[in-house]
Design a protein around this motif. Structure first.
Motif, PDB file in Angstrom:
ATOM      1  N   LEU A  10       0.824  -1.201   0.000  1.00 48.78           N
ATOM      2  CA  LEU A  10       0.000   0.000   0.000  1.00 48.78           C
ATOM      3  C   LEU A  10       0.862   1.256   0.000  1.00 48.78           C
ATOM      4  CD1 LEU A  10      -2.786   1.356   0.161  1.00 48.78           C
ATOM      5  CD2 LEU A  10      -2.608   1.170   2.657  1.00 48.78           C
ATOM      6  N   LEU A  11       1.901   1.282   0.810  1.00 50.37           N
ATOM      7  CA  LEU A  11       2.790   2.448   0.845  1.00 50.37           C
ATOM      8  C   LEU A  11       3.447   2.678  -0.515  1.00 50.37           C
ATOM      9  CD1 LEU A  11       4.400   1.943   4.363  1.00 50.37           C
ATOM     10  CD2 LEU A  11       2.823   3.771   3.692  1.00 50.37           C
ATOM     11  N   GLU A  12       3.874   1.596  -1.162  1.00 50.75           N
ATOM     12  CA  GLU A  12       4.449   1.725  -2.501  1.00 50.75           C
ATOM     13  C   GLU A  12       3.398   2.250  -3.477  1.00 50.75           C
ATOM     14  OE1 GLU A  12       7.542   1.343  -3.590  1.00 50.75           O
ATOM     15  OE2 GLU A  12       8.381   0.621  -1.709  1.00 50.75           O
ATOM     16  N   GLY A  13       2.173   1.749  -3.362  1.00 46.09           N
ATOM     17  CA  GLY A  13       1.101   2.191  -4.234  1.00 46.09           C
ATOM     18  C   GLY A  13       0.740   3.649  -4.031  1.00 46.09           C
ATOM     19  N   ALA A  69      -0.506  -0.406  -6.106  1.00 47.18           N
ATOM     20  CA  ALA A  69       0.034  -1.461  -5.238  1.00 47.18           C
ATOM     21  C   ALA A  69      -0.097  -2.816  -5.929  1.00 47.18           C
ATOM     22  CB  ALA A  69      -0.708  -1.469  -3.900  1.00 47.18           C
ATOM     23  N   HIS A  70      -1.232  -3.039  -6.580  1.00 55.28           N
ATOM     24  CA  HIS A  70      -1.438  -4.301  -7.296  1.00 55.28           C
ATOM     25  C   HIS A  70      -0.418  -4.455  -8.422  1.00 55.28           C
ATOM     26  CE1 HIS A  70      -3.392  -7.202 -10.013  1.00 55.28           C
ATOM     27  NE2 HIS A  70      -3.726  -7.780  -8.868  1.00 55.28           N
ATOM     28  N   ASP A  71      -0.188  -3.381  -9.153  1.00 62.02           N
ATOM     29  CA  ASP A  71       0.823  -3.421 -10.218  1.00 62.02           C
ATOM     30  C   ASP A  71       2.189  -3.789  -9.654  1.00 62.02           C
ATOM     31  OD1 ASP A  71      -1.146  -2.672 -12.011  1.00 62.02           O
ATOM     32  OD2 ASP A  71      -0.473  -0.582 -12.147  1.00 62.02           O
ATOM     33  N   LYS A  72       2.505  -3.214  -8.501  1.00 64.15           N
ATOM     34  CA  LYS A  72       3.814  -3.443  -7.877  1.00 64.15           C
ATOM     35  C   LYS A  72       3.999  -4.907  -7.475  1.00 64.15           C
ATOM     36  CE  LYS A  72       7.462  -1.238  -6.162  1.00 64.15           C
ATOM     37  NZ  LYS A  72       8.477  -0.673  -7.028  1.00 64.15           N
ATOM     38  N   PHE A 104       0.843 -12.591  -0.204  1.00 62.24           N
ATOM     39  CA  PHE A 104       0.012 -12.044   0.871  1.00 62.24           C
ATOM     40  C   PHE A 104      -0.528 -10.669   0.481  1.00 62.24           C
ATOM     41  CE2 PHE A 104       2.430 -14.424   4.476  1.00 62.24           C
ATOM     42  CZ  PHE A 104       1.685 -15.570   4.244  1.00 62.24           C
ATOM     43  N   ALA A 105       0.356  -9.814   0.013  1.00 63.78           N
ATOM     44  CA  ALA A 105      -0.041  -8.453  -0.355  1.00 63.78           C
ATOM     45  C   ALA A 105      -1.033  -8.479  -1.510  1.00 63.78           C
ATOM     46  CB  ALA A 105       1.191  -7.626  -0.719  1.00 63.78           C
ATOM     47  N   LYS A 106      -0.748  -9.278  -2.502  1.00 55.85           N
ATOM     48  CA  LYS A 106      -1.605  -9.350  -3.684  1.00 55.85           C
ATOM     49  C   LYS A 106      -3.010  -9.831  -3.317  1.00 55.85           C
ATOM     50  CE  LYS A 106      -1.487 -11.128  -8.390  1.00 55.85           C
ATOM     51  NZ  LYS A 106      -0.756 -11.974  -9.330  1.00 55.85           N
ATOM     52  N   GLU A 107      -3.101 -10.817  -2.457  1.00 49.14           N
ATOM     53  CA  GLU A 107      -4.393 -11.354  -2.018  1.00 49.14           C
ATOM     54  C   GLU A 107      -5.258 -10.264  -1.363  1.00 49.14           C
ATOM     55  OE1 GLU A 107      -5.905 -14.233   1.611  1.00 49.14           O
ATOM     56  OE2 GLU A 107      -3.929 -14.615   0.736  1.00 49.14           O
ATOM     57  N   GLU A 110      -6.193  -7.396  -3.929  1.00 55.27           N
ATOM     58  CA  GLU A 110      -7.243  -7.844  -4.851  1.00 55.27           C
ATOM     59  C   GLU A 110      -8.602  -7.907  -4.175  1.00 55.27           C
ATOM     60  OE1 GLU A 110      -5.688 -11.468  -6.546  1.00 55.27           O
ATOM     61  OE2 GLU A 110      -4.553 -10.349  -8.068  1.00 55.27           O
ATOM     62  N   MET A 111      -8.640  -8.348  -2.927  1.00 55.97           N
ATOM     63  CA  MET A 111      -9.896  -8.391  -2.184  1.00 55.97           C
ATOM     64  C   MET A 111     -10.465  -6.982  -2.017  1.00 55.97           C
ATOM     65  SD  MET A 111     -10.608  -9.387   1.782  1.00 55.97           S
ATOM     66  CE  MET A 111      -9.762  -7.896   2.246  1.00 55.97           C
ATOM     67  N   LEU A 112      -9.612  -6.026  -1.658  1.00 58.53           N
ATOM     68  CA  LEU A 112     -10.079  -4.658  -1.470  1.00 58.53           C
ATOM     69  C   LEU A 112     -10.530  -4.026  -2.781  1.00 58.53           C
ATOM     70  CD1 LEU A 112      -7.428  -3.437   1.101  1.00 58.53           C
ATOM     71  CD2 LEU A 112      -9.842  -3.870   1.526  1.00 58.53           C
ATOM     72  N   LEU A 113      -9.822  -4.292  -3.859  1.00 61.44           N
ATOM     73  CA  LEU A 113     -10.212  -3.743  -5.168  1.00 61.44           C
ATOM     74  C   LEU A 113     -11.575  -4.295  -5.601  1.00 61.44           C
ATOM     75  CD1 LEU A 113      -6.819  -3.763  -7.080  1.00 61.44           C
ATOM     76  CD2 LEU A 113      -8.193  -1.756  -6.473  1.00 61.44           C
ATOM     77  N   ARG A 114     -11.869  -5.544  -5.284  1.00 65.74           N
ATOM     78  CA  ARG A 114     -13.177  -6.110  -5.626  1.00 65.74           C
ATOM     79  C   ARG A 114     -14.299  -5.435  -4.832  1.00 65.74           C
ATOM     80  NH1 ARG A 114     -10.228 -10.974  -5.650  1.00 65.74           N
ATOM     81  NH2 ARG A 114     -10.868 -11.423  -3.512  1.00 65.74           N
TER      82      ARG A 114
END
Length: 118
Positions: A10-13, A69-72, A104-107, A110-114
């Motif tokens: 998230l910080l990177e995003g 963040a997802h891209d990262k 872990f981060a991706k999971e 992705e849940m939050l984006l949905r």
């Protein structure tokens, strides 16, 4: 490990989406005993604050940060069960390198984006 991995993604995003120098924002994980979960607290990491976190008050900014963040964490830079300096690791989080995992981060991202309806 999941909360830490998500926080650093998230910080990177946030940094990428809002054009903020990565070292100018930071975060901490706090256990939420009432909800049996973790809270991610994001803060300005500059003396006196720069107002960066205030830019996250609208849904669109959060969405952009989560997309970045997802891209990262979706790069093919390392194994999903670890991390590297291209995705989650940096000099300042080196004490957590052994816990950070792209999967872990991706999971969580992705849940939050949905759940965010734009």
């Amino acid at each position: 490990a999941k909360a830490l991995s998500f926080m650093y993604a998230l910080l990177e995003g946030i940094s990428k989406a809002l054009g903020i120098e990565r070292n100018d924002i930071n975060g901490v994980i706090e256990m939420n005993l009432e909800r049996h979960s973790y809270d991610v607290l994001v803060y300005d990491n500059v003396p006196g604050g720069a107002g960066h976190v205030k830019r996250l008050v609208d849904k669109e900014s959060i969405y952009k940060a989560l997309r970045a963040a997802h891209d990262k964490v979706s790069q093919n830079c390392c194994d999903d069960n670890t991390s590297c300096y291209n995705c989650l690791r940096n000099y300042y989080n080196q004490t957590h390198h052994n816990k950070l995992q792209r999967a872990f981060a991706k999971e969580i991202v992705e849940m939050l984006l949905r759940e965010i309806v734009m």
